[in-house]
Structure formats: C-alpha cells, structure tokens
Design a protein around this motif. Structure first.
Motif, PDB file in Angstrom:
ATOM      1  N   THR A 141       0.442  -1.477   0.044  1.00 47.28           N
ATOM      2  CA  THR A 141       0.249  -0.030  -0.195  1.00 47.28           C
ATOM      3  C   THR A 141       0.717   1.058  -0.004  1.00 47.28           C
ATOM      4  OG1 THR A 141      -1.596  -1.300   1.180  1.00 47.28           O
ATOM      5  CG2 THR A 141      -1.934   1.459   1.380  1.00 47.28           C
ATOM      6  N   GLY A 142       1.043   2.323  -0.507  1.00 45.75           N
ATOM      7  CA  GLY A 142       1.279   3.328  -0.784  1.00 45.75           C
ATOM      8  C   GLY A 142       0.360   4.747  -0.586  1.00 45.75           C
ATOM      9  N   TYR A 143       1.103   5.585  -0.152  1.00 45.44           N
ATOM     10  CA  TYR A 143      -0.200   6.870  -0.172  1.00 45.44           C
ATOM     11  C   TYR A 143       1.051   8.270  -0.283  1.00 45.44           C
ATOM     12  CZ  TYR A 143       2.407   8.488   4.029  1.00 45.44           C
ATOM     13  OH  TYR A 143       3.298   9.169   5.335  1.00 45.44           O
ATOM     14  N   ASP A 144       0.219   9.552  -1.463  1.00 41.09           N
ATOM     15  CA  ASP A 144       1.251  10.477  -1.711  1.00 41.09           C
ATOM     16  C   ASP A 144      -0.004  11.792  -1.736  1.00 41.09           C
ATOM     17  OD1 ASP A 144       3.684  10.462  -4.054  1.00 41.09           O
ATOM     18  OD2 ASP A 144       2.206  12.349  -3.964  1.00 41.09           O
ATOM     19  N   ILE A 145       1.019  12.704  -1.319  1.00 41.82           N
ATOM     20  CA  ILE A 145      -0.284  14.113  -1.360  1.00 41.82           C
ATOM     21  C   ILE A 145      -0.752  14.964  -2.859  1.00 41.82           C
ATOM     22  CG2 ILE A 145       0.900  14.647   0.724  1.00 41.82           C
ATOM     23  CD1 ILE A 145       2.740  17.169  -1.695  1.00 41.82           C
ATOM     24  N   ALA A 146      -0.356  13.856  -3.578  1.00 43.15           N
ATOM     25  CA  ALA A 146      -0.679  13.602  -5.238  1.00 43.15           C
ATOM     26  C   ALA A 146      -1.692  12.930  -5.901  1.00 43.15           C
ATOM     27  CB  ALA A 146       0.997  14.013  -6.479  1.00 43.15           C
ATOM     28  N   LYS A 147      -2.498  12.865  -6.687  1.00 42.95           N
ATOM     29  CA  LYS A 147      -3.167  12.356  -6.869  1.00 42.95           C
ATOM     30  C   LYS A 147      -3.149  12.341  -8.265  1.00 42.95           C
ATOM     31  CE  LYS A 147      -7.529  14.528  -5.124  1.00 42.95           C
ATOM     32  NZ  LYS A 147      -9.390  15.038  -5.229  1.00 42.95           N
ATOM     33  N   ASP A 148      -2.521  12.888  -8.509  1.00 41.49           N
ATOM     34  CA  ASP A 148      -1.035  12.400 -10.300  1.00 41.49           C
ATOM     35  C   ASP A 148      -1.028  10.814 -10.319  1.00 41.49           C
ATOM     36  OD1 ASP A 148      -3.288  13.257 -11.822  1.00 41.49           O
ATOM     37  OD2 ASP A 148      -2.551  15.001 -11.585  1.00 41.49           O
ATOM     38  N   ALA A 149       0.223  11.177  -8.826  1.00 37.42           N
ATOM     39  CA  ALA A 149       1.114  10.246  -8.932  1.00 37.42           C
ATOM     40  C   ALA A 149       0.435   9.433  -8.480  1.00 37.42           C
ATOM     41  CB  ALA A 149       2.289  10.585  -7.372  1.00 37.42           C
ATOM     42  N   LEU A 150      -0.812   8.882  -7.664  1.00 37.77           N
ATOM     43  CA  LEU A 150      -1.856   7.143  -7.794  1.00 37.77           C
ATOM     44  C   LEU A 150      -2.191   6.768  -9.426  1.00 37.77           C
ATOM     45  CD1 LEU A 150      -3.422   8.862  -4.208  1.00 37.77           C
ATOM     46  CD2 LEU A 150      -1.189   7.644  -4.661  1.00 37.77           C
ATOM     47  N   THR A 151      -2.836   8.320  -9.548  1.00 39.32           N
ATOM     48  CA  THR A 151      -2.959   7.756 -11.041  1.00 39.32           C
ATOM     49  C   THR A 151      -1.474   6.901 -12.137  1.00 39.32           C
ATOM     50  OG1 THR A 151      -4.485   9.852 -11.259  1.00 39.32           O
ATOM     51  CG2 THR A 151      -4.281   8.309 -13.189  1.00 39.32           C
ATOM     52  N   ALA A 152      -0.599   7.738 -11.439  1.00 40.13           N
ATOM     53  CA  ALA A 152       0.632   6.783 -12.636  1.00 40.13           C
ATOM     54  C   ALA A 152       0.580   5.392 -11.874  1.00 40.13           C
ATOM     55  CB  ALA A 152       2.082   7.780 -12.489  1.00 40.13           C
ATOM     56  N   THR A 153       1.194   5.835 -10.658  1.00 36.94           N
ATOM     57  CA  THR A 153       1.066   3.822 -10.540  1.00 36.94           C
ATOM     58  C   THR A 153       0.414   3.185 -10.150  1.00 36.94           C
ATOM     59  OG1 THR A 153       2.068   5.393  -8.363  1.00 36.94           O
ATOM     60  CG2 THR A 153       1.219   3.472  -7.616  1.00 36.94           C
ATOM     61  N   GLN A 154      -1.078   3.512 -10.749  1.00 34.60           N
ATOM     62  CA  GLN A 154      -2.318   2.272 -11.042  1.00 34.60           C
ATOM     63  C   GLN A 154      -1.812   2.163 -12.404  1.00 34.60           C
ATOM     64  OE1 GLN A 154      -3.768   0.686  -9.039  1.00 34.60           O
ATOM     65  NE2 GLN A 154      -3.900   1.806  -7.096  1.00 34.60           N
ATOM     66  N   ALA A 155      -1.728   3.148 -13.367  1.00 34.10           N
ATOM     67  CA  ALA A 155      -1.340   2.768 -15.083  1.00 34.10           C
ATOM     68  C   ALA A 155       0.175   1.880 -14.866  1.00 34.10           C
ATOM     69  CB  ALA A 155      -1.106   3.854 -15.384  1.00 34.10           C
ATOM     70  N   ALA A 156       1.186   2.713 -13.866  1.00 27.00           N
ATOM     71  CA  ALA A 156       2.371   1.554 -13.697  1.00 27.00           C
ATOM     72  C   ALA A 156       2.302  -0.037 -13.423  1.00 27.00           C
ATOM     73  CB  ALA A 156       3.371   2.092 -13.784  1.00 27.00           C
ATOM     74  N   ALA A 157       1.275  -0.096 -12.660  1.00 28.08           N
ATOM     75  CA  ALA A 157       1.074  -1.480 -11.966  1.00 28.08           C
ATOM     76  C   ALA A 157       0.425  -1.902 -12.774  1.00 28.08           C
ATOM     77  CB  ALA A 157       0.412  -0.853 -10.730  1.00 28.08           C
ATOM     78  N   ALA A 158      -0.651  -1.722 -14.178  1.00 28.36           N
ATOM     79  CA  ALA A 158      -1.696  -2.747 -14.517  1.00 28.36           C
ATOM     80  C   ALA A 158      -0.289  -3.240 -15.652  1.00 28.36           C
ATOM     81  CB  ALA A 158      -2.740  -1.487 -15.060  1.00 28.36           C
ATOM     82  N   LYS A 159       0.294  -1.827 -15.851  1.00 31.08           N
ATOM     83  CA  LYS A 159       1.385  -2.277 -17.203  1.00 31.08           C
ATOM     84  C   LYS A 159       1.852  -3.521 -16.782  1.00 31.08           C
ATOM     85  CE  LYS A 159       5.094  -0.560 -20.539  1.00 31.08           C
ATOM     86  NZ  LYS A 159       5.147   0.561 -20.921  1.00 31.08           N
ATOM     87  N   ALA A 160       2.510  -3.328 -15.423  1.00 30.27           N
ATOM     88  CA  ALA A 160       2.943  -4.738 -14.607  1.00 30.27           C
ATOM     89  C   ALA A 160       2.364  -6.025 -14.838  1.00 30.27           C
ATOM     90  CB  ALA A 160       4.172  -4.042 -14.226  1.00 30.27           C
ATOM     91  N   GLY A 161       1.367  -5.875 -14.649  1.00 32.82           N
ATOM     92  CA  GLY A 161       0.488  -6.630 -14.162  1.00 32.82           C
ATOM     93  C   GLY A 161      -0.072  -7.484 -12.555  1.00 32.82           C
ATOM     94  N   VAL A 162       0.185  -6.441 -12.329  1.00 33.65           N
ATOM     95  CA  VAL A 162       0.300  -6.262 -10.373  1.00 33.65           C
ATOM     96  C   VAL A 162      -0.338  -6.105  -9.794  1.00 33.65           C
ATOM     97  CG1 VAL A 162       2.701  -7.481 -10.558  1.00 33.65           C
ATOM     98  CG2 VAL A 162       2.247  -4.598 -10.146  1.00 33.65           C
ATOM     99  N   LYS A 163      -0.724  -5.899  -8.484  1.00 33.37           N
ATOM    100  CA  LYS A 163      -1.813  -4.714  -7.653  1.00 33.37           C
ATOM    101  C   LYS A 163      -1.561  -4.387  -6.971  1.00 33.37           C
ATOM    102  CE  LYS A 163      -5.802  -5.435  -4.813  1.00 33.37           C
ATOM    103  NZ  LYS A 163      -7.250  -6.410  -3.775  1.00 33.37           N
ATOM    104  N   VAL A 164      -1.454  -3.228  -6.584  1.00 29.82           N
ATOM    105  CA  VAL A 164      -0.899  -1.850  -5.526  1.00 29.82           C
ATOM    106  C   VAL A 164      -2.065  -1.659  -5.025  1.00 29.82           C
ATOM    107  CG1 VAL A 164       0.570   0.075  -5.434  1.00 29.82           C
ATOM    108  CG2 VAL A 164       1.425  -1.873  -6.720  1.00 29.82           C
TER     109      VAL A 164
END
Length: 267
Positions: A141-164
């Motif tokens: 699990t991770g948190y950030d003050i930047a909402k777009d960081a979380l969107t970027a994380t989810q996009a990269a996680a989906a590309k890598a085929g993992v869950k975050v």
C-alpha cells in the motif's frame, strides 16, 4: 504589509535575486496550477521534463525560453509555501514521468532474504518501489499528496500486471495504525530519519520483527551513532551517513547534499 514587502525585498537582494511582487506571484502560480490541471499524463515509461512541457505551453503564448525558465525557477520557490502547492508541483512531475524508474537499491538488498508480507510506502510517487515489491509477492500500500502520482502508479501497475493499493494522504495526518505492517519504506519521500516522530509511529505500526527501510537526502547531517540513538527501540541492521555525491543512482538531491540510509528491525 508594506513592512513585510520591504523585508522580502531586502532578503531577495541579499540572496542576489529580485523580489517578485506578491500579485505577480499569485498570477504566476494560478497560471501554473491551471496548466497542471489540464496537463495530460504521459504513458507509463515515457518521460519529458516538466520545465520543458511548461516552456512549450508558454511558447504558444508568445513567451520566450529565457522568460519561461525564469518563471519555472520562481515556481520552484513558490511551491514550497504549502503542501497544497507541493501537491500541484508533484502532480505535474508524475504526469511527466518524473523520478527514477528502478527500485531503490537499498530496498532490493534489504528484502532479499525476507518472506513477503504487508508493506506501506509513504510518498509512493510513480510507484517504482511498490510495483517491484508487488512483483516479489508483497501486499503493498502506498500514499501520496499528489493524486496524479496515484494515477501514474495504477497505470504502471496495470502495465506490469501487479496489484498496488494507493491512498491519498500526507505525512502529518496519515494513520499508520498499530501492528499492521511487516515493512515501512521511506524512499526520498520528504521524511527525515532524524525526525523523532517516525521511530515512535513506526514502532507502533510495525508487527513484531517488522523492518524500516529509509533512504533520503538530509536537511541536517547525523552520524551513524546519532541515528542509532534516535532509533533506539530498533535493532539497527544497516546505517550509513553518505557524503554528497556518493549516491548517484537515485534522486538528484543526493548528488549535491548528504544522504542517510537506514535499515532497522523492530525489537
């Protein structure tokens, strides 16, 4: 107010830079914030410096490269006024692929012989560490003050085929809980290893035997002995006080200021 402006002007002269009028700063920041809100995120794996993207926008408005560079330099000062402004700045950065891509080397070495468990990463950024951990079998699990960081994380996680799991939050108000985590990772997340809040909060939040992995450029340099004293309720597995420039393979601040590394296990 006039006295404050005079003082700011004197400070700016001492620093060798002209003071920007408050009204100009307000307009500059409002323009930047509006631009960031409409800035499209780059696909995972692509990177363009935010300053270049901003300069390209200003060029369409008839602004020269030199003036664009001056404005972005001023924005770098203005962003430090509040966490809300920092969030805007980092939204732009993470939309543009900012930050390192490879997982923290210290993290890779620290978990090499650990059984995967539950981990939390404050300041997750684009998710480079979290995605790597998820690939190693960790529930991260991770948190950030930047909402777009979380969107970027989810996009990269989906590309890598993992869950975050991602959450919006900041260091001052995030509840780490009690005995919830097997690992807490702090990697250049604007936490300081000598801040007495974190040993207390992390000791409470970690399960018995849980570890902290901490690496950051530092505001105040501390010796290994001083760090060990601050983290006295932990068994220190690794601690390093590195000169500026010794860390070349991660965030740029470590190239110009000292870096602290710490791996500690809850007693």
């Amino acid at each position: 107010m006039s006295h404050l402006i005079t003082v700011l002007g004197l400070v700016a002269l001492v620093l060798g830079q002209p003071a920007a009028p408050a009204t100009d700063d307000a307009k500059l920041w409002a323009h930047y914030e509006t631009w960031v809100a409409t800035l499209p995120a780059l696909p995972p794996g692509e990177r363009v410096p935010v300053a270049d993207r901003y300069a390209a926008q200003l060029a369409t408005e008839g602004i020269s490269k030199e003036e664009a560079a001056r404005r972005f330099e001023r924005i770098n000062v203005l962003r430090r006024a509040s966490s809300a402004r920092e969030a805007v700045y980092w939204n732009a950065s993470f939309k543009s692929g900012g930050g390192p891509d490879a997982p923290l080397q210290l993290l890779q070495e620290a978990v090499r012989h650990l059984k995967p468990g539950r981990a939390i990463e404050p300041g997750i950024g684009r998710g480079r560490n979290a995605i790597w951990l998820a690939g190693q079998g960790w529930d991260i699990t991770g948190y950030d003050i930047a909402k777009d960081a979380l969107t970027a994380t989810q996009a990269a996680a989906a590309k890598a085929g993992v869950k975050v799991t991602t959450l919006e939050g900041n260091h001052d108000t995030f509840d780490f809980g009690t005995a919830q985590w097997d690992m807490i990772l702090c990697a250049y997340c604007f936490m300081q290893a000598d801040d007495p809040r974190w040993p207390v909060a992390f000791a409470r939040a970690l399960k018995p035997g849980g570890i902290v992995v901490f690496q950051s450029s530092v505001l105040t340099r501390r010796s290994v002995a001083e760090l060990a004293a601050i983290w006295k309720d932990f068994h220190i597995l690794r601690a390093e006080d590195l000169d500026a420039g010794m860390e070349q393979n991660d965030w740029a601040p470590s190239r110009t200021v000292p870096t602290a590394r710490l791996v500690a296990r809850k007693r």
